[in-house]
Design an enzyme around this catalytic site. Structure first.
Site, PDB file in Angstrom:
ATOM      1  CB  THR A 225      -5.644  -3.665   2.165  1.00  0.00           C
ATOM      2  OG1 THR A 225      -5.547  -2.354   1.620  1.00  0.00           O
ATOM      3  CG2 THR A 225      -4.266  -4.088   2.646  1.00  0.00           C
TER       4      THR A 225
ATOM      5  CG  ASP B 142      -7.751   2.780  -2.198  1.00  0.00           C
ATOM      6  OD1 ASP B 142      -6.724   2.326  -1.671  1.00  0.00           O
ATOM      7  OD2 ASP B 142      -8.909   2.499  -1.822  1.00  0.00           O
TER       8      ASP B 142
ATOM      9  CD  GLU C  86      -6.780   3.410   2.272  1.00  0.00           C
ATOM     10  OE1 GLU C  86      -6.629   2.877   1.164  1.00  0.00           O
ATOM     11  OE2 GLU C  86      -7.319   2.847   3.241  1.00  0.00           O
TER      12      GLU C  86
ATOM     13  CG  ASP D  42     -12.536   3.182  -0.458  1.00  0.00           C
ATOM     14  OD1 ASP D  42     -11.603   2.477  -0.878  1.00  0.00           O
ATOM     15  OD2 ASP D  42     -12.707   3.433   0.752  1.00  0.00           O
TER      16      ASP D  42
ATOM     17  CB  ILE E 170      -3.625  -1.802  -2.182  1.00  0.00           C
ATOM     18  CG1 ILE E 170      -2.243  -2.014  -2.792  1.00  0.00           C
ATOM     19  CG2 ILE E 170      -4.409  -3.118  -2.216  1.00  0.00           C
ATOM     20  CD1 ILE E 170      -1.476  -3.184  -2.192  1.00  0.00           C
ATOM     21  CG  ASP E 171     -10.534  -0.220  -3.172  1.00  0.00           C
ATOM     22  OD1 ASP E 171     -10.710  -0.034  -1.947  1.00  0.00           O
ATOM     23  OD2 ASP E 171     -11.472  -0.410  -3.970  1.00  0.00           O
TER      24      ASP E 171
ATOM     25  CG  ASP F 185      -1.889  -1.086   1.344  1.00  0.00           C
ATOM     26  OD1 ASP F 185      -3.087  -0.848   1.278  1.00  0.00           O
ATOM     27  OD2 ASP F 185      -1.448  -2.257   1.502  1.00  0.00           O
TER      28      ASP F 185
HETATM   29  N1  LIG Z   1     -16.506  -1.217   8.140  1.00  0.00           N
HETATM   30  C1  LIG Z   1     -16.424  -0.841   6.866  1.00  0.00           C
HETATM   31  N2  LIG Z   1     -17.537  -0.588   6.144  1.00  0.00           N
HETATM   32  C2  LIG Z   1     -17.462  -0.228   4.856  1.00  0.00           C
HETATM   33  N3  LIG Z   1     -16.304  -0.085   4.194  1.00  0.00           N
HETATM   34  C3  LIG Z   1     -15.164  -0.312   4.851  1.00  0.00           C
HETATM   35  C4  LIG Z   1     -15.158  -0.698   6.223  1.00  0.00           C
HETATM   36  N4  LIG Z   1     -13.871  -0.858   6.603  1.00  0.00           N
HETATM   37  C5  LIG Z   1     -13.111  -0.569   5.523  1.00  0.00           C
HETATM   38  N5  LIG Z   1     -13.897  -0.229   4.477  1.00  0.00           N
HETATM   39  C6  LIG Z   1     -13.502   0.209   3.140  1.00  0.00           C
HETATM   40  O1  LIG Z   1     -13.849  -0.755   2.161  1.00  0.00           O
HETATM   41  C7  LIG Z   1     -12.841  -0.765   1.188  1.00  0.00           C
HETATM   42  C8  LIG Z   1     -12.824  -2.050   0.429  1.00  0.00           C
HETATM   43  O2  LIG Z   1     -14.028  -2.186  -0.227  1.00  0.00           O
HETATM   44  P1  LIG Z   1     -14.539  -3.604  -0.710  1.00  0.00           P
HETATM   45  O3  LIG Z   1     -15.286  -4.204   0.409  1.00  0.00           O
HETATM   46  O4  LIG Z   1     -15.403  -3.247  -1.881  1.00  0.00           O
HETATM   47  O5  LIG Z   1     -13.337  -4.389  -1.083  1.00  0.00           O
HETATM   48  C9  LIG Z   1     -11.588  -0.521   1.980  1.00  0.00           C
HETATM   49  O6  LIG Z   1     -10.616  -0.003   1.130  1.00  0.00           O
HETATM   50  P2  LIG Z   1      -9.050  -0.371   1.414  1.00  0.00           P
HETATM   51  O7  LIG Z   1      -8.894  -1.814   1.214  1.00  0.00           O
HETATM   52  O8  LIG Z   1      -8.413   0.493   0.390  1.00  0.00           O
HETATM   53  O9  LIG Z   1      -8.760   0.094   2.818  1.00  0.00           O
HETATM   54  C10 LIG Z   1     -12.015   0.471   3.044  1.00  0.00           C
HETATM   55  O10 LIG Z   1     -11.845   1.809   2.637  1.00  0.00           O
HETATM   56 MG   LIG Z   2     -10.050   1.437  -0.567  1.00  0.00          MG
HETATM   57 MG   LIG Z   3      -6.501   1.143   0.157  1.00  0.00          MG
HETATM   58 MG   LIG Z   4      -7.271   0.860   3.695  1.00  0.00          MG
END
Ligand SMILES: Nc1ncnc2c1ncn2[C@@H]1O[C@H](COP(=O)(O)O)[C@@H](OP(=O)(O)O)[C@H]1O
Ligand SMILES: [Mg+2]
Ligand SMILES: [Mg+2]
Ligand SMILES: [Mg+2]
Length: 361
Positions: free
Chosen positions: A146, A141, A77, A301, A143-144, A52
């Site tokens: 993670t 972002d 991020e 995101d 890494i979206d 990341d």
């Molecule tokens: N409790 C929560 N509810 C909703 N989204 C959340 C969460 N905790 C983290 N996220 C977000 O959901 C993203 C991932 O989305 P998805 O579920 O579609 O894979 C994460 O991005 P990161 O992985 O960049 O932190 C983070 O920003």
């Molecule tokens: Mg993300």
């Molecule tokens: Mg991310």
């Molecule tokens: Mg994150």
């Protein structure tokens, strides 16, 4: 009187594609050697890895190298706080610096060790812009998904450009996504395990009013296949997507909505904005995101994926139908959740949301 020429963002699109490809290469290197110790947990319980941080540094480096004369503002991020505080953090910073330099020398024709640890920390912190509704802001972002990255599932490097609060460029690098349309959950899981081989790894790219395109992540130049969504109205044939993690989006609520619409196929659960790319190329007709009501969305995101969906002919908004406003800073405040879909399905979806009695948690 001749009308004013509309602004185009082709150069920024090319620079964004190069930056996303470079950062994706770094992520692929790390995924091959990922160890639990190289992962920290932020206060919101989300993991963050050396990839990341490294990807964020590389995108900032690449954009500034290619556009040295333009002012640089980036809403991203990650920040370097945890890398400066403890001995463990400093150890990670050294690893990130080595990784960034290795990737630059392997992929970008620059000498080894060209960046110092301080340079890398400063590049990470160049993502501290507050964004807003004026001027240009990159939105990253690194890494979206993670959790998907750590779990060897889907993840995406997501880079967008805002101009006066509107998304004008969006690029998604999806190293673990199959280049062919997703048939089922097993197929997409198998692709993730074959990252870096032929047929796996997709880049999506869009410029406002110029269309959305997809192509192999490896390679050079703009992806060549233009995406144009069809508009099925047969709900028994459509499929919806949602987060893999039920903590990120209420799977019970989405199941109820889908039933209300007459959707019978089981959902496709994928991590990250790879869902927006998959929607834009027609792998599924709907993408639903209904987080817990205490959760506050962040712009990185959704920025890149939103433009890719719209430029492919899809619709995206919050659950009330209001457009997503990315020009209010780092946060993205909205009503309940985010829905995106093909046009006719989207209309029916908003109607179904009005009609369901139970709201997400
Ligand atoms: N409790 C929560 N509810 C909703 N989204 C959340 C969460 N905790 C983290 N996220 C977000 O959901 C993203 C991932 O989305 P998805 O579920 O579609 O894979 C994460 O991005 P990161 O992985 O960049 O932190 C983070 O920003
Ligand atoms: Mg993300
Ligand atoms: Mg991310
Ligand atoms: Mg994150």
């Amino acid at each position: 009187m001749a009308s004013a020429p509309s602004i185009t963002y082709g150069h920024q699109l090319d620079c964004a594609i190069n930056a996303v490809r470079l950062a994706s290469k770094l992520c692929q290197r790390v995924q091959l050697m990922l160890k639990a110790s190289e992962k920290t947990d932020k206060s919101d319980d989300s993991p963050v890895t050396i990839a990341d941080y490294g990807a964020q540094a590389l995108v900032a480096w690449s954009l500034q190298k290619e556009m040295p004369n333009l002012p640089f503002s980036m809403v991203a991020e990650e920040d370097s706080d945890d890398l400066r505080k403890s001995e463990e953090g400093k150890g990670l910073a050294a690893k990130i610096t080595a990784l960034v330099n290795e990737t630059i020398s392997a992929e970008a024709n620059a000498g080894p060790n060209s960046l110092s640890q301080d340079d890398v920390l400063a590049l990470i912190d160049s993502g501290n812009s507050q964004g807003g509704s004026e001027g240009f802001h990159w939105v990253l972002d690194p890494i979206d998904g993670t959790r998907g990255f750590v779990g060897m599932r889907q993840y995406a490097v997501c880079l967008g450009l805002l101009h006066h609060g509107k998304v004008v460029v969006g690029v998604l690098g999806c190293p673990n996504l199959p280049q062919k349309r997703i048939e089922d959950a097993d197929g997409v899981a198998e692709s993730a395990s074959k990252a870096g081989t032929d047929g796996v790894g997709v880049i999506f790219a869009a410029e406002r009013n110029q269309g959305a395109f997809a192509g192999p992540l490896s390679g050079n130049g703009r992806p060549g296949e233009q995406l144009q969504l069809g508009d099925s109205q047969d709900f028994s044939q459509v499929r919806f997507m949602e987060s893999y993690e039920s903590k990120h989006s209420d799977h019970d609520f989405t199941a109820m909505l889908a039933a209300k619409l007459g959707v019978t196929q089981s959902p496709l659960r994928l991590d990250s904005q790879a869902k927006y790319g998959a929607l834009a190329r027609g792998d599924a007709a709907i993408n639903l995101r209904f987080p817990h009501k205490s959760y506050r969305e962040k712009i990185w995101d959704h920025v890149a994926g939103a433009l890719i969906v719209e430029e492919a002919g899809g619709k995206i908004s919050d659950a009330s139908g209001a457009p997503l406003d990315f020009g209010k800073g780092r946060w993205l405040d909205l009503d309940r959740g985010i829905v995106s879909a093909t046009p006719t399905v989207y209309k029916a979806l908003l109607q179904a949301i009005k009609e369901v009695e139970v709201q997400p948690r």
